[in-house]
Scaffold this motif. Structure first.
Motif, PDB file in Angstrom:
ATOM      1  N   VAL A  44       0.847  -1.193   0.000  1.00  0.00           N
ATOM      2  CA  VAL A  44       0.000   0.000   0.000  1.00  0.00           C
ATOM      3  C   VAL A  44       0.886   1.247   0.000  1.00  0.00           C
ATOM      4  N   GLU A  45       1.890   1.246   0.859  1.00  0.00           N
ATOM      5  CA  GLU A  45       2.796   2.398   0.950  1.00  0.00           C
ATOM      6  C   GLU A  45       3.452   2.684  -0.406  1.00  0.00           C
ATOM      7  N   GLU A  46       3.930   1.635  -1.061  1.00  0.00           N
ATOM      8  CA  GLU A  46       4.619   1.808  -2.344  1.00  0.00           C
ATOM      9  C   GLU A  46       3.667   2.387  -3.399  1.00  0.00           C
ATOM     10  N   ALA A  47       2.452   1.851  -3.446  1.00  0.00           N
ATOM     11  CA  ALA A  47       1.469   2.339  -4.427  1.00  0.00           C
ATOM     12  C   ALA A  47       1.141   3.817  -4.168  1.00  0.00           C
ATOM     13  N   VAL A  48       0.960   4.152  -2.898  1.00  0.00           N
ATOM     14  CA  VAL A  48       0.630   5.544  -2.553  1.00  0.00           C
ATOM     15  C   VAL A  48       1.776   6.486  -2.939  1.00  0.00           C
ATOM     16  N   ARG A  49       3.009   6.043  -2.661  1.00  0.00           N
ATOM     17  CA  ARG A  49       4.165   6.886  -3.017  1.00  0.00           C
ATOM     18  C   ARG A  49       4.240   7.144  -4.514  1.00  0.00           C
ATOM     19  N   ILE A  50       3.931   6.122  -5.306  1.00  0.00           N
ATOM     20  CA  ILE A  50       4.000   6.275  -6.765  1.00  0.00           C
ATOM     21  C   ILE A  50       2.957   7.285  -7.235  1.00  0.00           C
ATOM     22  N   VAL A  51       1.736   7.111  -6.732  1.00  0.00           N
ATOM     23  CA  VAL A  51       0.660   8.009  -7.146  1.00  0.00           C
ATOM     24  C   VAL A  51       0.919   9.445  -6.687  1.00  0.00           C
ATOM     25  N   GLU A  52       1.585   9.598  -5.537  1.00  0.00           N
ATOM     26  CA  GLU A  52       1.927  10.949  -5.079  1.00  0.00           C
ATOM     27  C   GLU A  52       2.837  11.647  -6.090  1.00  0.00           C
ATOM     28  N   LYS A  53       3.630  10.860  -6.818  1.00  0.00           N
ATOM     29  CA  LYS A  53       4.524  11.436  -7.834  1.00  0.00           C
ATOM     30  C   LYS A  53       3.846  11.581  -9.183  1.00  0.00           C
ATOM     31  N   THR A  54       3.126  10.524  -9.608  1.00  0.00           N
ATOM     32  CA  THR A  54       2.608  10.505 -10.981  1.00  0.00           C
ATOM     33  C   THR A  54       1.214  11.092 -11.104  1.00  0.00           C
ATOM     34  N   GLY A  55       0.517  11.267  -9.978  1.00  0.00           N
ATOM     35  CA  GLY A  55      -0.899  11.600 -10.048  1.00  0.00           C
ATOM     36  C   GLY A  55      -1.707  10.333 -10.237  1.00  0.00           C
ATOM     37  N   GLY A  56      -3.031  10.470 -10.205  1.00  0.00           N
ATOM     38  CA  GLY A  56      -3.879   9.287 -10.320  1.00  0.00           C
ATOM     39  C   GLY A  56      -4.372   8.869  -8.956  1.00  0.00           C
ATOM     40  N   ALA A  57      -4.775   7.625  -8.827  1.00  0.00           N
ATOM     41  CA  ALA A  57      -5.381   7.199  -7.566  1.00  0.00           C
ATOM     42  C   ALA A  57      -5.082   5.749  -7.240  1.00  0.00           C
ATOM     43  N   VAL A  58      -5.050   5.487  -5.941  1.00  0.00           N
ATOM     44  CA  VAL A  58      -4.892   4.122  -5.456  1.00  0.00           C
ATOM     45  C   VAL A  58      -6.245   3.617  -4.965  1.00  0.00           C
TER      46      VAL A  58
END
Lengths: 259, 330
Positions: A44-58
């Motif tokens: 979950v943490e990894e997915a959230v970090r990616i979306v914080e950079k790329t935009g979009g949603a988890v």
């Protein structure tokens, strides 16, 4: 990026004494506390970090009984936008059946995604297989034991997989794909009780697992539960703590590692 | 023909020892064994080893005789160990040879990745992390709940099934056949584009090598939080031991990666291994079980590590630590 991340509520059995009941029919977990699966917490943490950079949603998804809402609230507190519960009272031991349920759900509900994140395994059944089976069923590339995501681009991911003995391999994987996350990939953020309470205000959607059963047959049978065979076992240094500690130091001296 | 297919893991030209556990299980099942192995003699490989079991061989051990058939796959190891390609390899093989009764992989990083993808692709039953087999009752054992319970599993569908085998579980059952193996070759299968190997990444050189230590004090999840580390360092200093840790401690970055004991860290064989607050997941056990003397301290009497330890103290580890510090200083 739209990322789906699976999270599971599991019994914390590390320091619990477990009892088998009904002559091997069941394991009594009624007194065991439950928690989020360690691997899923990192995922979950990894997915959230990616979306914080790329935009979009988890979107966090959990399969389990109503109590599993707890891990969805937790994921939302960490930064997931939505929480979906695929509700079932059944324990699905077969990772193939679990993957089929997910496949049916994603198709029927047309959940859009660029990547699906799972933990490498769950602490309770230790199968480590749902991610791979799901990827193959969906016809998508798969990468597991991911210990670092070096780049997350619009059409591909550069990931490092953990092998044995400290060795890693770097691979390029085309999106969409399924990524199974290994523990230690990041430092999951702290989730406060306040945070979880706030997350409770975000509506979670509940779906019934019964609606996604097509082709979902268990291809393996859990026959019986048994205690692991006892090996020789240790000589226990018992009695007063001080006595036991002195005995321990005596062993160290005898083995020649401490004078 | 009825046969078991063992998919061998050859990593950087070395035939991994854990393959013997996969072969051993098939021998225990009394199957005719075919070993699917990447052919490192192909021209794409820069350092062709002399044997299909890799550059290092098996330390003088003639592994070829353990199986009935060796199927050499004309492909580089990094392509072979890619799950997207493996399904193509298995399909090509099944088209020419027929379906096996069972496909067996190692329960390793790549083994589980390959096995789950193959099971999903061909829609086959899968049982992972198998550590025991009861032939009479036709059940496989796999561990559940931090290795405190074993589940007995059986396949419940017709046709082939897939298994991954826990390392160290069946090696002793792998026995030499009286006749040398038949060598077969397969080539011409699709290479997938969805995932590509780029490079191997080695661990950074560290200031410490725990594999050289004679006495390791190893700490695990049971220490609770990072603030406890300095007192264990103090204890290690007084005991002249080297401090190491199990996976959860490394994952949380309480100790550096170079100090990790276990399959994904270091395999150690010190004179004394003192494990404090380590329950004993099999990946950890595999990394320390050959130590001369194992002493475990844990408050949970059911912790699997007590099955491997020579001596144990069932107590709160911080209390044991404080008492040891007191005795050593006193």
């Amino acid at each position: 990026m739209n990322l789906i991340v699976f999270t599971k509520r599991v019994p914390a059995t590390q320091e619990e004494e477990l009892r088998i009941t009904g002559e091997g029919k069941a394991v009594d977990l009624s007194k065991v506390p439950f928690k989020v699966n360690d691997w899923d917490n990192y995922s979950v943490e990894e997915a959230v970090r990616i979306v914080e950079k790329t935009g979009g949603a988890v979107t966090a998804v959990s399969i389990g009984d109503a109590e599993s809402d707890e891990v969805l609230r937790r994921a939302i507190a960490m930064g997931a936008k939505d929480g979906f519960l695929i509700e079932t009272g059944d324990v699905l031991h077969d990772p193939g059946a679990r993957a089929t349920l997910i496949q049916n759900f994603l198709k029927k509900e047309s959940v859009p995604f660029d990547a699906i994140f799972t933990g490498v395994q769950s602490e309770d059944d230790q199968f480590g297989a749902v991610g791979g089976i799901l990827a193959a069923k969906l016809g998508l590339p798969f990468v597991s034991m991911v210990i670092s995501i070096d780049a997350f681009e619009s059409d591909h991911v550069i990931a490092r997989r953990e092998l044995e003995g400290g060795l890693q391999e770097r691979v390029k994987v085309i999106l969409p794909c399924v990524i199974s996350i290994q523990t230690g990939i990041n430092e999951p953020r702290y989730v406060s009780i306040m945070g979880v309470r706030k997350a409770s205000k975000v509506e979670r959607k509940v779906f019934k697992a019964a609606d996604y059963q097509e082709n979902m047959v268990s291809k393996i049978e859990a026959v019986k539960w048994v205690y692991p065979p006892k090996k020789g076992g240790a000589t226990i240094l018992s009695g007063e703590l001080e006595g036991a500690c002195k005995e321990l130091l005596g062993i160290l001296k005898e083995k020649g590692v401490y004078q | 023909m009825s046969y078991a297919l063992v998919v061998a893991e050859v990593r950087r030209g070395v035939f991994e020892e854990r393959n013997l556990d996969a072969i051993g299980l098939c021998a225990l099942m009394e199957k005719d064994i075919s070993l699917l192995v990447t052919d490192n003699n192909n021209e794409m490989n820069q350092n062709p080893p002399s044997s299909p079991f890799g550059k290092e061989g098996l330390g003088g051990f003639s592994g070829e005789k353990l199986v009935n058939t060796i199927i050499k796959v004309k492909i580089e190891e990094a392509l072979f160990l890619n799950p997207l390609n493996m399904v193509g390899v298995v399909k090509t093989m099944m088209d020419s040879k027929g379906k096996p009764d069972v496909i067996v992989f190692t329960h390793s990083s790549s083994g589980t990745e390959l096995a789950s993808y193959v099971a999903g692709y061909f829609d086959l039953p899968l049982i992972t992390d198998v550590n025991g087999f009861d032939k009479e009752r036709d059940v496989f054992f796999k561990s559940y709940y931090s290795d405190k319970i074993f589940g007995e599993f059986r396949k419940a569908a017709q046709g082939p099934f897939v298994i991954t085998v826990r390392s160290g579980s069946f090696k002793e059952y792998a026995v030499e056949k009286t006749t040398p193996p038949v060598i077969e070759t397969i080539e011409d299968f699709p290479i997938a584009e969805g995932r590509n190997f780029m490079e191997y990444v080695e661990e950074e050189k560290a200031e410490i090598d725990i594999t050289k230590a004679e006495f390791l004090l190893s700490v695990g999840r049971g220490i609770g939080n990072k603030d406890e580390i300095p007192d264990y360092e103090k204890l290690a200093d007084l005991l002249k031991a080297t401090l190491s840790g199990s996976r959860p401690v490394i994952d949380k970055m309480w100790l550096p990666k170079a100090r990790q004991v276990g399959t994904s860290g270091k395999t150690v064989k010190p004179k004394v291994y003192l494990a404090m607050g380590i329950s004993g997941a099999f990946q950890h056990i595999a990394g320390m079980k050959d130590s001369d003397c194992i002493i475990a301290v844990n408050k949970d009497p059911e912790a699997p590590i007590f099955q491997y330890a020579h001596f144990g103290i069932i107590a709160d580890i911080h209390k044991v630590r404080d008492k040891l510090l007191e005795v050593l200083k006193g």
